[in-house]
Design an enzyme around this catalytic site. Structure first.
Site, PDB file in Angstrom:
ATOM      1  N   HIS A 118       7.719   7.672  -3.018  1.00  0.00           N
ATOM      2  CA  HIS A 118       6.854   6.842  -2.194  1.00  0.00           C
ATOM      3  C   HIS A 118       5.464   6.720  -2.826  1.00  0.00           C
ATOM      4  CE1 HIS A 118       4.733   6.155   1.889  1.00  0.00           C
ATOM      5  NE2 HIS A 118       5.055   5.012   1.329  1.00  0.00           N
ATOM      6  N   ASP A 142       6.207  -9.219 -18.584  1.00  0.00           N
ATOM      7  CA  ASP A 142       6.714 -10.088 -19.635  1.00  0.00           C
ATOM      8  C   ASP A 142       6.548  -9.418 -20.993  1.00  0.00           C
ATOM      9  OD1 ASP A 142       4.012 -10.546 -20.513  1.00  0.00           O
ATOM     10  OD2 ASP A 142       3.820 -12.225 -19.134  1.00  0.00           O
ATOM     11  N   ALA A 193       4.012 -13.446 -16.145  1.00  0.00           N
ATOM     12  CA  ALA A 193       5.206 -13.030 -15.400  1.00  0.00           C
ATOM     13  C   ALA A 193       5.170 -11.512 -15.310  1.00  0.00           C
ATOM     14  CB  ALA A 193       6.473 -13.532 -16.078  1.00  0.00           C
TER      15      ALA A 193
END
Length: 129
Positions: A20, A28, A119
């Site tokens: 957690h 990318d 990305a």
């Protein structure tokens, strides 16, 4: 042998060790990778595997409570921006330089072969209960 899910041994093991609050940077091929986090480099050729393919596979395995991406993705890579907005309604956007700073605190970096800019997403792991 696993029947389904992520078959890449280093990636499956790294995911099993997450807890957690841990960060996972999915990036990318051009994103600078900071020193410190474990890295699983999946890049094979430009575009292979894609950011979308890797992200979808990871989301099948991870509980994600938050995500952060670069503001620049909206203009430079509309397809990635749409994907992120669809998958993460509460997506936080920060300048790319800030995302690079935040990525230094990630527990794991998963590098894709994506050859389109920005990305990248920093995921924050949640819990399943």
């Amino acid at each position: 042998m696993k029947r389904a899910g992520i078959l890449n041994r280093p990636l499956a093991g790294a995911l099993a060790g997450l807890g957690h609050g841990h960060g996972v940077l999915v990036c990318d091929a051009g994103m600078p990778i900071p020193d410190g986090p474990d890295v699983v480099d999946l890049a094979f050729r430009a575009g292979v595997p894609s950011f979308a393919q890797v992200l979808e596979g990871l989301l099948d395995e991870l509980v994600v409570e938050g995500a952060t991406a670069a503001t620049e993705v909206r203009d430079a890579n509309p397809a990635a921006a749409r994907l992120l907005a669809d998958r993460f309604p509460g997506l936080t956007l920060v300048p790319h330089e800030r995302l690079k700073e935040l990525s230094a605190g990630a527990r794991l970096v998963v590098r894709t072969g994506e050859a389109r800019p920005y990305a990248n997403v920093l995921l924050r792991c949640g819990v399943f209960f």
